[in-house]
Structure formats: C-alpha cells, structure tokens
Design a protein around this motif. Sequence first.
Motif, mmCIF file in Angstrom:
data_model
loop_
_atom_site.group_PDB
_atom_site.id
_atom_site.type_symbol
_atom_site.label_atom_id
_atom_site.label_comp_id
_atom_site.label_asym_id
_atom_site.label_seq_id
_atom_site.Cartn_x
_atom_site.Cartn_y
_atom_site.Cartn_z
ATOM 1 N N TYR A 1 20.116 -59.186 85.341
ATOM 2 C CA TYR A 1 20.061 -58.106 84.357
ATOM 3 C C TYR A 1 19.189 -58.471 83.155
ATOM 4 O O TYR A 1 18.526 -57.605 82.572
ATOM 5 N N LEU A 2 19.189 -59.747 82.785
ATOM 6 C CA LEU A 2 18.320 -60.168 81.690
ATOM 7 C C LEU A 2 16.849 -59.956 82.066
ATOM 8 O O LEU A 2 16.054 -59.458 81.271
ATOM 9 N N ASP A 3 16.496 -60.318 83.297
ATOM 10 C CA ASP A 3 15.124 -60.114 83.778
ATOM 11 C C ASP A 3 14.766 -58.629 83.856
ATOM 12 O O ASP A 3 13.647 -58.225 83.533
ATOM 13 N N LYS A 4 15.733 -57.810 84.289
ATOM 14 C CA LYS A 4 15.491 -56.364 84.326
ATOM 15 C C LYS A 4 15.178 -55.841 82.929
ATOM 16 O O LYS A 4 14.281 -55.013 82.735
ATOM 17 N N GLY A 5 15.952 -56.313 81.965
ATOM 18 C CA GLY A 5 15.745 -55.875 80.590
ATOM 19 C C GLY A 5 14.376 -56.268 80.069
ATOM 20 O O GLY A 5 13.691 -55.474 79.403
ATOM 21 N N LEU A 6 13.942 -57.482 80.372
ATOM 22 C CA LEU A 6 12.627 -57.947 79.922
ATOM 23 C C LEU A 6 11.499 -57.146 80.561
ATOM 24 O O LEU A 6 10.435 -56.958 79.967
ATOM 25 N N THR A 7 11.723 -56.675 81.788
ATOM 26 C CA THR A 7 10.723 -55.836 82.458
ATOM 27 C C THR A 7 10.654 -54.453 81.819
ATOM 28 O O THR A 7 9.571 -53.949 81.500
ATOM 29 N N VAL A 8 11.814 -53.849 81.586
ATOM 30 C CA VAL A 8 11.879 -52.485 81.054
ATOM 31 C C VAL A 8 11.385 -52.430 79.612
ATOM 32 O O VAL A 8 10.724 -51.465 79.206
ATOM 33 N N ILE A 9 11.707 -53.466 78.812
ATOM 34 C CA ILE A 9 11.371 -53.414 77.382
ATOM 35 C C ILE A 9 9.877 -53.315 77.156
ATOM 36 O O ILE A 9 9.419 -52.810 76.123
ATOM 37 N N ASN A 10 9.077 -53.777 78.113
ATOM 38 C CA ASN A 10 7.622 -53.692 77.976
ATOM 39 C C ASN A 10 7.105 -52.262 78.066
ATOM 40 O O ASN A 10 5.937 -51.995 77.753
ATOM 41 N N LYS A 11 7.980 -51.327 78.509
ATOM 42 C CA LYS A 11 7.592 -49.916 78.563
ATOM 43 C C LYS A 11 7.808 -49.220 77.217
ATOM 44 O O LYS A 11 7.407 -48.070 77.038
ATOM 45 N N VAL A 12 8.470 -49.930 76.287
ATOM 46 C CA VAL A 12 8.738 -49.364 74.959
ATOM 47 C C VAL A 12 7.524 -49.571 74.063
ATOM 48 O O VAL A 12 6.909 -50.637 74.073
ATOM 49 N N GLU A 13 7.176 -48.571 73.284
ATOM 50 C CA GLU A 13 5.992 -48.654 72.434
ATOM 51 C C GLU A 13 6.271 -49.326 71.098
ATOM 52 O O GLU A 13 5.379 -49.910 70.495
ATOM 53 N N ASP A 14 7.492 -49.249 70.613
ATOM 54 C CA ASP A 14 7.854 -49.803 69.308
ATOM 55 C C ASP A 14 7.866 -51.331 69.364
ATOM 56 O O ASP A 14 8.713 -51.939 70.023
ATOM 57 N N ALA A 15 6.933 -51.974 68.651
ATOM 58 C CA ALA A 15 6.837 -53.439 68.669
ATOM 59 C C ALA A 15 8.076 -54.092 68.080
ATOM 60 O O ALA A 15 8.481 -55.186 68.507
ATOM 61 N N GLY A 16 8.711 -53.424 67.113
ATOM 62 C CA GLY A 16 9.923 -53.976 66.511
ATOM 63 C C GLY A 16 11.049 -54.094 67.516
ATOM 64 O O GLY A 16 11.770 -55.096 67.549
ATOM 65 N N ILE A 17 11.197 -53.067 68.340
ATOM 66 C CA ILE A 17 12.237 -53.090 69.375
ATOM 67 C C ILE A 17 11.940 -54.182 70.401
ATOM 68 O O ILE A 17 12.839 -54.902 70.850
ATOM 69 N N ILE A 18 10.678 -54.315 70.780
ATOM 70 C CA ILE A 18 10.292 -55.353 71.752
ATOM 71 C C ILE A 18 10.611 -56.739 71.202
ATOM 72 O O ILE A 18 11.184 -57.583 71.898
ATOM 73 N N ASN A 19 10.250 -56.983 69.939
ATOM 74 C CA ASN A 19 10.543 -58.282 69.321
ATOM 75 C C ASN A 19 12.040 -58.548 69.280
ATOM 76 O O ASN A 19 12.496 -59.661 69.548
ATOM 77 N N GLN A 20 12.786 -57.501 68.939
ATOM 78 C CA GLN A 20 14.239 -57.646 68.864
ATOM 79 C C GLN A 20 14.814 -58.047 70.225
ATOM 80 O O GLN A 20 15.621 -58.973 70.317
ATOM 81 N N TYR A 21 14.370 -57.368 71.276
ATOM 82 C CA TYR A 21 14.921 -57.658 72.596
ATOM 83 C C TYR A 21 14.526 -59.055 73.068
ATOM 84 O O TYR A 21 15.348 -59.783 73.643
ATOM 85 N N LYS A 22 13.277 -59.451 72.816
ATOM 86 C CA LYS A 22 12.861 -60.784 73.246
ATOM 87 C C LYS A 22 13.625 -61.869 72.501
ATOM 88 O O LYS A 22 13.947 -62.923 73.068
ATOM 89 N N GLY A 23 13.938 -61.599 71.237
ATOM 90 C CA GLY A 23 14.771 -62.539 70.489
ATOM 91 C C GLY A 23 16.149 -62.659 71.101
ATOM 92 O O GLY A 23 16.690 -63.762 71.264
#
Length: 526
Positions: free
Chosen positions: A123-145
Amino acid sequence: MSKKFILILLLTSCQTVLYANNSFDTVIYETMVNVAGKDVNKAIHIADSLYKASTEPIHKVKSLMLLADLNLTIGKKNEAVNYAFMAEQITSDNGLYEWQARIYGFLSSHYRSLGLKEQSKIYLDKGLTVINKVEDAGIINQYKGVAFQEQGLYEIENKEYKKSLEYFKKAEPYFKKVRNEGVRNYQLALNHMQLGRAYMYLKERKYALIHFKNALNFLSQLKNEASVLKGFIYEGMGRAFFEDNELKNALVYLKDALKIAEHSDNLNLKEEVYYDMAVYYMETGDKVNYKHYHKLYQETMENSIKTNKNSSEVLVNRLQEREKELAQRQNLLLAVSGFLLVILIVLIIRSRSKRKKQYKKFQAILKNVSEQSKIFEIVKEEEVFTKEELKPVIEIAGKELMSSEVEQQILKKLARFEQGDKFTGRNITLSALSVLLDTNSKYLSHVINKHKKKDFNSYINELRIFYIIKKLESSPTYLNYKISYLAEECGFSSHSKFTAVFKTVTGMSPSSFMQFLAKNQKKLTA
C-alpha cells in the motif's frame, strides 16, 4: 515502549481539519478536534450523518475517512479498515488521487501496526505511485515525507534504530516544503516525536528530549495543539526523565500525558501511559498506585484483544513483550494475563490445526481431480465396464429396460462427454444430454444413477467443479478472477449456487481452495 505505534491521524482527517477552508471541512474539524475529544461515539454519529447526507464524492470520502480515524482511535481496527476501503473505491472511481494516496498511507500504517509488513509495503508503494498524479507540489512533498516516516517505523520494528533515524531525518526536508502552515507544523511535530522515540531506543535520552521539546514547539504553533499527539510526546518525555532517574520531572510529564489519555479514547496512548505509571510506582515502592495502574494497563490490553480478534497472534506477541518487561523488573505476571495468553495460544494452535486439515483436504481434491483426468484419458471402447457388469438384459421391476450393448454405448458416450466442456452450458438438462448422446432420458438417467452413483444434477455439478479446479490448477491467472466469474465460467447461474456446490463436492469453500492453490504454486515456482 510499544513498537506497534500508529501514526496518529496520519494522512486523513487530521489534514482536512488543519486546512478547514470551507464549511464542510469546518464541520469535519469541529467533529474531529472538539466533539471527539469529549464524546467519540457522538463524533462517530456525526461523521456517519455527514456521509449519508453527502452528495459530492470528495465529501463522502472525507466523511468515511473521519469514521476510519475515529474507529481506529478506539481500537475498532476492522471497522476502520472497512471505511477506508469504501473511501478508496470512491477515490478510484472519481480520480481523487490526493485522497487515494492518503488512504493508501492509512492502510499501510494500519497493516504495519498489525505486523503485516508485506501488505503494508504494497500500500505504501501504491500511494507513492498515485501521488505523482497530483499537481500540488506541497501535497507531493507531504506524502513523500510521510513515506519516509513509515520506512523509519519499519526499521524501529526491525530494531534497526540507527536506520530509522536516517529515514526520519530524510522526511523533515519534505515537510518543511509543505506550504500550508498547519499541516507543516503538525507533520514536523510528529516527525520530531518519532526522532525522540528512536533516540530513546538507542538510550540517547539527551537527544530524545531535544526532539520531544522541538515537537512541542511545533505543536504550540497550531490553533489546536493536537492533544493526542501531545499526550504521546509527554509520555516520551516522562519515560526519558524516568530512565535518567529524574523521578520528579518524570512524574510531572507522565501526569500530563495521563490527563490527556484519560480524556481520550485512544487505546494506544492509554496503554503507553498506564504501563509507564505502573512502572514508575513499582520503582518508587507505591504498591497501591502500582496495582491501580497495572490493572488499568491490563484492562486496556484485554480491550485491545477483544476488539482485534483477527490479529490475535500479533497481540499475543505484544502482550508477551510487555509482560516480559514487567517481569524483568519484579518478576510479576498476573494470573489474568497468563490465562489470556493460554486462551489465545490455544486458539492459534486450533487455527493452525484447522488449516493443516484443510490443506490435506486440498491435496486430496487435487489427487481426486488428477485421477479422474487419467481415467478419462485411458478409457477404451472395449473397457467401459467389466464382464461381471455385462448382463444380457438390464431389468427393472421384472421388465427389460435396455440391452447391455446399449448400456455400454451410453457409457462410452458419457466418457467422451466428460472429456469435453459441454456440461458447462447453462441449458444442459437430462433431455438435452439425451439428445446429444442419441439416447433417451430414461436410459441415460438409469446409467448415471447406476454407474456414477448420483442423480443427473449432482453428476453435472461435479463435472463443472472438477472442470474449474483443473482450470485453476493449469492456468494461474484464474486465481485472480472473482468467484462470480468462475461460477459463470463453469456453468453456474450464481455466485452462491457455485459456492454451495463447490463446498458440497470438495468439502471446502472456493476462496479457501484458491488460497491453498496459490501458496502451493508459489512453493513449486520458488
């Protein structure tokens, strides 16, 4: 210190309430922060009402994840996961990638807390794949953290504490890039709390206290200071002072943590604090308070066990670990803990024994299907039945029914019929098969009853079940199909009918059989 720590409101409702930028989010905020702190059941009722009243997919998702978070805080993990899966389906159907990633993070954290690391990483890997479809860089940074935080928690559970520090430190730069101040401060507070816990495992209490204090500073910048998280921070500080033998400071912070725990329904926090208080009073010789908090600790553990029956083996290990710590200090194991352990171990043993029996049954099924296939392959026209079975005339109630030659011909035709797949047709009936075999239904029914030892419907159903079993065994992709598809594939009109017949023929459900078959094939290819 429990290593099965769940990231508190990690990816879901907490981030909604920190944004709280519209009326719907404001209601979520009030429910999560104010109502839940006083009456979690009322909060659950409000969240359920929000879900039922919502028309927008995003509102339904937020309501469901609020329900998931609330249920998780009171130990109802199964209910929490069910709500999360419901929300995930909505995000998948509507392309809500940000929330889909959050939900995958929620599930990853949950499975890790149960010791199911393989599922957690999926599920962690799924999340990392899906988050790249989000345009908001802040959300991407938050999820990668958050992903780095999860990896740090994996390492804590593996007792690789120095590695866990590396992951928590990698998470911090991502959180600092989050534009929303509330989310940024919350995640940084959470990350410093995790750093503090990691240093505690390394016995470096000086650094642990620095990070706990940093966590409190970040929390102080929030409008609402996320009291449950503050409770965990106070608990960590109290434990650090206790282990440094600064008992006065230890008691101050432990009491602050206790105050938050007792006004919360968070079982993890209560478990940590009650355990620390019991140890504190045991060390200071206060037997009355020791017994009081040890009893509360035991009751909290029992409550966790009752609400997590499906993860009993994990809970046994956790209870054993805690009781071992207490035993090392004063060799005290209460009878009730031992009794619970025995009961749980017996249940686990019974469960394993049951699975062994099912596996033997599974092997017998495969053997039976294999033998049936061999029989079909070696059928020769002159060997359909023995001389003893061949009588000049078949008689029923003193009347001639058919000659032995006719009976033999029907058996030959049935053998060829069994080697094909026409029995999977929905419209196969006794009359239809009689036409197909160029005989009459009375003769055919008699031959099936006599030689197959069953009526027509049971005969067809058994052929269908053996057919789909051979498909599952020879084509591994079939293991990925839904039960309803398999039912249709072999000629059944419904999922329930197929399941009932499968269990009658084999003695086990289709899903159990498929699980065993998947494991068996994995062993063969390993």
